[in-house]
Design a protein around this motif. Structure first.
Motif, mmCIF file in Angstrom:
data_model
loop_
_atom_site.group_PDB
_atom_site.id
_atom_site.type_symbol
_atom_site.label_atom_id
_atom_site.label_comp_id
_atom_site.label_asym_id
_atom_site.label_seq_id
_atom_site.Cartn_x
_atom_site.Cartn_y
_atom_site.Cartn_z
ATOM 1 N N ARG A 34 68.169 19.855 90.902
ATOM 2 C CA ARG A 34 68.494 21.224 90.813
ATOM 3 C C ARG A 34 69.354 21.818 89.583
ATOM 4 O O ARG A 34 69.034 22.951 89.175
ATOM 5 N N PHE A 60 63.296 13.406 98.803
ATOM 6 C CA PHE A 60 62.464 14.075 99.748
ATOM 7 C C PHE A 60 61.629 12.741 100.222
ATOM 8 O O PHE A 60 61.337 11.844 99.767
ATOM 9 N N ARG A 229 67.646 22.997 103.425
ATOM 10 C CA ARG A 229 67.291 21.727 102.915
ATOM 11 C C ARG A 229 67.565 20.473 103.628
ATOM 12 O O ARG A 229 66.662 19.591 103.527
ATOM 13 N N VAL A 259 52.743 26.150 106.402
ATOM 14 C CA VAL A 259 53.692 25.851 105.328
ATOM 15 C C VAL A 259 55.195 25.175 106.272
ATOM 16 O O VAL A 259 55.287 25.778 107.322
ATOM 17 N N CYS B 177 55.690 25.282 97.305
ATOM 18 C CA CYS B 177 56.594 26.448 97.710
ATOM 19 C C CYS B 177 56.281 26.887 99.074
ATOM 20 O O CYS B 177 54.693 26.825 99.569
ATOM 21 N N ILE B 178 57.086 27.183 100.019
ATOM 22 C CA ILE B 178 56.974 27.405 101.499
ATOM 23 C C ILE B 178 57.117 28.643 101.781
ATOM 24 O O ILE B 178 57.581 29.191 102.748
ATOM 25 N N SER B 179 57.419 29.621 100.691
ATOM 26 C CA SER B 179 57.618 30.971 100.920
ATOM 27 C C SER B 179 58.669 31.273 101.894
ATOM 28 O O SER B 179 59.014 32.146 102.458
ATOM 29 N N GLN B 182 64.324 32.342 99.197
ATOM 30 C CA GLN B 182 65.495 32.228 98.823
ATOM 31 C C GLN B 182 65.385 32.537 97.417
ATOM 32 O O GLN B 182 66.198 33.206 96.768
ATOM 33 N N VAL B 216 65.805 28.058 90.321
ATOM 34 C CA VAL B 216 65.825 26.495 90.325
ATOM 35 C C VAL B 216 66.945 26.131 90.927
ATOM 36 O O VAL B 216 66.416 25.156 92.025
ATOM 37 N N ASN B 217 68.074 26.658 91.103
ATOM 38 C CA ASN B 217 69.110 26.372 91.699
ATOM 39 C C ASN B 217 69.028 26.272 93.256
ATOM 40 O O ASN B 217 69.416 25.496 93.854
ATOM 41 N N TYR B 218 68.378 27.388 93.511
ATOM 42 C CA TYR B 218 68.387 27.643 95.109
ATOM 43 C C TYR B 218 67.143 27.436 95.669
ATOM 44 O O TYR B 218 67.232 27.460 97.160
ATOM 45 N N CYS B 219 66.089 27.063 95.172
ATOM 46 C CA CYS B 219 65.129 26.336 95.618
ATOM 47 C C CYS B 219 64.896 25.320 96.342
ATOM 48 O O CYS B 219 65.539 24.264 95.879
ATOM 49 N N PRO B 220 65.022 25.236 97.948
ATOM 50 C CA PRO B 220 65.137 23.929 98.647
ATOM 51 C C PRO B 220 63.996 22.889 98.331
ATOM 52 O O PRO B 220 64.186 21.784 98.859
ATOM 53 N N THR B 221 63.111 23.267 97.954
ATOM 54 C CA THR B 221 61.923 22.094 97.873
ATOM 55 C C THR B 221 61.519 21.698 96.318
ATOM 56 O O THR B 221 60.615 20.758 96.227
ATOM 57 N N ARG B 222 62.120 22.064 95.440
ATOM 58 C CA ARG B 222 61.815 21.796 94.126
ATOM 59 C C ARG B 222 60.432 22.364 93.536
ATOM 60 O O ARG B 222 59.750 21.806 92.821
#
Ligand code: SF4
Ligand code: SF4
Ligand code: SF4
Ligand code: SF4
Ligand code: SF4
Lengths: 339, 351
Positions: A34, A60, A229, A259, B177-179, B182, B216-222
Motif C-alpha cells: 500500500r 492475499f 479488505r 468479480v 480490479c474488482i470495480s 474506492q 494506491v493507498n485505497y485500492c483493497p486488492t493491489r
C-alpha cells in the motif's frame, strides 16, 4: 515417503512437475504494498523454490486460483454466446495448513450448497492439487489452533525449508516419479505444524437472537471504513457479483464478468427498489462475524473461519476480527446469564 | 544594562549562523537540521547549550531548526565548540573544526516526514533533503529549499525557491480490479478526480493525474501499485515578504532525482553572476533577481548540463502572481470595505 533435498535438487523436482503442472505459490512482490517501499505477498506462478515466500504468511490467499478476483465468463453478441478461454493446465498450489482447511469451505459453498454446483468453480477445482507449506512458527494474529486448522494430512506433498534443506513428505502417487528422480535422500519426513498460536479465541456455542440488535456492534459502525479488505484477503470468503459489460451503445455485444464481492462494502445488500439491507458498518460486521463463526456452522456443522489471521493484519483501522469473536463470546455470556 | 562591550564583527557573526538579538550583547545560535531531523544526542546538546549559555529556552524555527536565544556574545567561541557534536551527528559540511557553522545564507533544507513515517509519501524526503544539503552547503546565497512527500505539501514547498513534491505513477493491473470504485471515490474526494469507470474497469486521465498515489493507498486488492520509479514535481520561486509575496509556480513534473538535484545545484552559478552587489546584506530573494534578468536567463543557468529524464515535462515560461505591495497597498477589493457594507452594523453585532 519422505525426501530431503538441497535447493538445486528440489528445483529439479519442480522442473519435472512443470512438465504437467503450473506451480502457484506465495510470492513477495517488492514495492507493491500500500505504501511507498512496502511489499505484498500474493500468489503467482513460480519455477524455483527460492521465488516462493515460505516464511511469512501471504497477505492475499491462494483462493485467487479458484475464484479469480475478476474473471470473464463469456462473451455475447446478438445471437451467440462464447465461453471465455481459460488456462486449463493443471496447477499445484503451495499453501499452509489453515488454507488447506479453507479449501473445504470453498468446496462446500460452490459444490455442496444447494442443488446446482458452480460450473466455473468446478472446472478450475478439478485441475488443482494442493501441496502443504509447513509452519515453523505461528503467523501474526493467527488463531488456527483454536479453529482446529493448524494440522492437516490432506496434501499431495509437503515442503519445509529448514537451514537450506528442503524436506518433503510425498503422498500423491502421480507425483512420485518427479520426487524420486531428483537426487536427494530418502528419509522419514513429518511436516511442521504449530500447536500454539499467538492469539486465543473462544467462540460462543449458541448466539441468542437478541444479539442481533446488540449495542456491541455500534463500535464498528464508527470504526470500520467498509473497505472490504478483510473479505478480499480471506481464504474462505466466496462472494462474487456479476457484471455485464456492453461494448456498444445498443447493448447487444459485450461480456459477462464475475468479480469478488465483499459484504462490508457499499452496494452488497442493495436490492431492487433501492432498499439497502445492512446500512451500517456495525450491521455488516455482525453479519460477517456471525457468518464466519456461527451461521455457517448451523448449516454445515463446522465453522467457516479457519483462523488464518489475515483479516486482522490487513485492516487499515486496526479492527481485530479475532478480538471481536472474543467480545461476542463475552457478550453472549452476559446476556444468557442475565436471563 | 549592557552585559558586554565586546567589539563584535556582526557580519562574521551572522555568517556563523548567529542571529543578532535586540538585546544588546546577546545573540542566538541557529542549529541546522537538514530534513527537520535530529538525533537525541544532538537534541540533548541543544538543551545543554541552552541551559549553560542561554536562558533555558529554545525556539523551534519555521524551517525545522532550533534557535538558542540569550547567548552572551563573549560565549560564542565556547558555544561553537559545543555545537561540534551536533554538526558532526547531522553530517553538516564544515570549514573549521570547532568553528561552528560556516554559513547561514542557504537556509535549512526542510522536509515533511516522508516515507519513513507518512503513509502518503512517495519518497524519502529527509534523505533527499540531506543529500541536497551536502551538495549545496555551506553557501552564503539566500536560497530556500523544501521537500514534501506528496501533493498535500505539508512542508509548504510553495513558499520556497525550490519546492520538491513527490509523485508516483500509479500502475494498474486490471486482472486484480474488482470495480469497487474506492480509487475513484478517494481520487475525487481527496485529490483531483482523475479516475473513472469504463466498462467495469478504471481509466486514469494521465494528464489530470497529479501522481499523489492515493488510489494506491485505497485500492483493497493491489490492483493499483506505485511505479518503482520515484518522480517529482518541481515548483519555483515562491516567497513571503513585504514587496510581493507569492506562491511557487510549476516548473517540472515527472522529473527524476538527478534532474532535480542538478537544477537545484545550478542556481548558485546564476546567483554568483547576477546577485545585486548593492543588495542590503547581499540578501535578495532569487525571484527579484529573475524579475531583473528575465526568466530566460535564469532558465539557461538552471538547465545547464541537465539531461532531463524522458518522462519529465518542463515549463518554458512561468508567470507568478501575488500582490505587488510596492504598487498597491489597498485591500484588494476596496469597494467591498467592511465598513461600507450596508449590513456591517448587523454583522458586527453578530445577528
Ligand atoms: S478491513 Fe477493517 S475497515 Fe475494512 S471493511 Fe474490514 S473491518 Fe472494516
Ligand atoms: S475471517 Fe479472517 S481469520 Fe477467518 S479465515 Fe477469514 S481472513 Fe482468516
Ligand atoms: S506532504 Fe504528503 S508525504 Fe509529506 S507529510 Fe504530508 S501527507 Fe505525508
Ligand atoms: S495518483 Fe492521485 S490523482 Fe492520480 S489517479 Fe491516483 S489518486 Fe488520482
Ligand atoms: S480500488 Fe482497486 S479494485 Fe477497487 S475499483 Fe479501484 S482499482 Fe479496482
Amino acid at each position: 515417503m519422505g525426501f530431503v533435498y538441497k535447493t538445486e535438487e528440489f528445483n529439479k523436482v519442480l522442473e519435472v512437475l512443470e512438465g504437467n503442472y503450473r506451480i502457484f505459490a506465495p510470492v513477495l512482490k517488492v514495492g507493491e504494498g500500500r505504501f511507498r517501499d512496502t511489499d505484498v505477498i500474493r500468489y503467482d506462478y513460480i519455477s524455483r523454490i527460492e521465488d516462493a515466500e515460505l516464511e511469512e504468511r501471504s497477505d492475499f490467499s491462494f483462493k485467487e486460483i479458484l475464484i479469480p478476483l475478476s474473471e470473464t465468463m463469456f462473451y455475447f453478441t446478438e445471437n451467440e454466446i462464447k465461453e471465455a478461454d481459460y488456462d486449463a493446465r493443471p496447477v499445484i498450489v503451495l499453501m499452509r495448513s489453515c488454507d488447506i482447511h479453507a479449501v473445504k469451505r470453498l468446496d462446500q459453498m460452490y459444490t455442496g450448497n444447494g442443488p446446482n454446483n458452480d460450473w466455473f468453480y468446478e472446472r478450475l477445482r478439478d485441475r488443482v492439487k494442493f501441496a502443504l507449506i509447513g509452519c515453523g512458527k505461528a503467523c501474526p494474529n493467527s488463531f488456527c489452533v483454536d479453529m482446529g486448522s493448524n494440522k492437516t494430512d490432506e496434501y499431495a506433498f509437503s515442503i519445509d525449508v529448514v537451514d537450506g534443506k528442503v524436506y518433503c513428505d510425498v503422498k500423491d502417487d502421480e507425483l512420485f516419479a518427479a520426487f524420486e528422480g531428483a537426487g536427494g535422500s530418502k528419509d522419514n519426513v513429518e511436516p511442521r505444524f504449530v500447536t500454539e498460536a499467538e492469539f486465543k479465541v473462544t467462540r460462543p456455542e449458541e448466539v441468542p437472537i437478541e444479539l442481533f440488535k446488540d449495542p456491541m456492534w455500534d463500535e464498528y459502525t464508527k470504526r470500520c471504513v467498509n473497505c472490504g479488505r478483510c473479505n478480499f484477503v480471506c481464504p474462505t470468503c466466496t462472494c462474487f457479483t456479476i457484471q455485464d459489460v456492453f461494448y456498444t451503445d445498443n447493448g447487444r455485444v459485450g461480456e459477462r464478468r464475475r468479480v469478488n464481492a465483499s459484504c462490508m462494502v457499499d452496494g452488497y445488500t442493495d436490492v431492487a427498489g433501492g432498499l439497502v439491507m445492512r446500512k451500517t458498518n456495525g450491521e455488516r460486521m455482525r453479519f460477517k462475524v456471525l457468518h464466519k463463526v456461527y451461521d455457517f456452522r448451523k448449516r454445515f456443522g463446522y465453522d467457516m473461519c479457519v483462523g488464518c489471521g489475515r483479516c486482522d493484519t490487513v485492516c487499515p483501522e486496526y479492527i481485530s476480527f479475532a478480538n471481536c469473536i472474543n467480545k461476542l463470546n463475552a457478550r453472549v455470556k452476559e446476556v444468557t446469564e442475565n436471563v | 544594562m549592557n552585559k558586554t562591550t565586546t567589539d563584535t564583527n556582526l557580519k562574521k557573526l551572522k555568517k556563523n549562523a548567529y542571529r543578532v538579538s535586540k538585546v544588546r550583547g546577546e545573540t542566538a545560535s541557529r542549529v541546522r537540521c537538514p530534513g527537520g531531523e535530529i538525533d537525541v544526542d544532538s537534541l540533548q546538546r541543544v538543551v545543554d547549550i541552552a541551559r549553560k549559555y542561554g536562558k533555558g529556552m529554545v525556539n523551534i524555527t519555521n524551517r525545522q531548526g532550533f534557535e538558542i536565544p540569550g547567548i552572551d556574545l563573549k560565549d560564542v567561541e565556547e558555544v561553537n565548540k559545543a555545537l561540534q557534536l551536533i554538526i558532526e551527528n547531522r553530517n553538516i559540511n564544515q570549514e573549521e573544526y570547532n568553528g561552528g557553522y560556516p554559513a547561514s545564507g542557504t537556509r535549512n533544507v526542510v522536509a515533511c516526514p516522508g516515507k519513513q513515517l507518512c503513509p502518503f509519501a512517495n519518497y524519502d524526503t529527509k534523505k533527499f533533503a540531506q543529500e541536497i544539503d551536502k551538495a549545496i552547503f555551506p553557501n552564503d546565497h539566500h536560497v530556500k529549499i523544501a521537500f514534501t512527500g506528496c501533493s498535500n505539501d505539508c512542508a509548504h514547498t510553495r513558499l520556497n525557491d525550490f519546492g520538491i513534491i513527490g509523485m508516483s505513477e500509479p500502475q494498474y493491473n486490471k486482472d486484480r480490479c474488482i470495480s469497487c470504485e474506492q480509487c475513484v471515490k478517494y481520487c475525487k474526494k481527496r485529490s483531483v478526480g482523475a479516475l473513472k469507470v469504463v466498462n467495469g474497469k478504471i481509466e486514469r486521465d494521465v494528464n489530470k493525474c497529479v501522481g499523489c498515489a492515493l488510489c494506491v493507498n485505497y485500492c483493497p486488492t493491489r490492483a493499483w501499485t506505485r511505479s518503482k520509479e520515484e518522480y517529482y514535481r518541481v515548483v519555483l520561486l515562491g516567497r513571503t515578504g513585504k514587496k510581493n509575496p507569492r506562491m511557487a509556480e510549476d516548473f517540472m513534473r515527472w522529473a527524476d532525482h538527478d534532474t532535480v538535484k542538478k537544477v537545484i545545484c545550478n542556481v548558485y552559478a546564476y546567483l554568483d553572476e547576477y546577485l545585486d552587489r548593492e543588495a542590503v546584506e547581499s540578501k535578495e530573494h532569487i525571484g527579484y533577481i529573475v524579475d531583473r534578468t528575465g526568466f530566460e536567463e535564469f532558465l539557461k543557468y538552471i538547465m545547464k548540463d541537465v539531461t532531463p529524464n524522458p518522462k519529465c515535462e518542463i515549463q518554458g515560461r512561468i508567470y507568478w502572481g501575488g500582490k505587488r505591495y510596492d504598487q498597491n497597498n489597498e485591500l484588494r477589493n476596496s469597494m467591498w470595505r467592511f465598513s461600507e457594507r450596508e449590513d456591517a452594523v448587523v454583522l458586527k453585532q453578530g445577528e
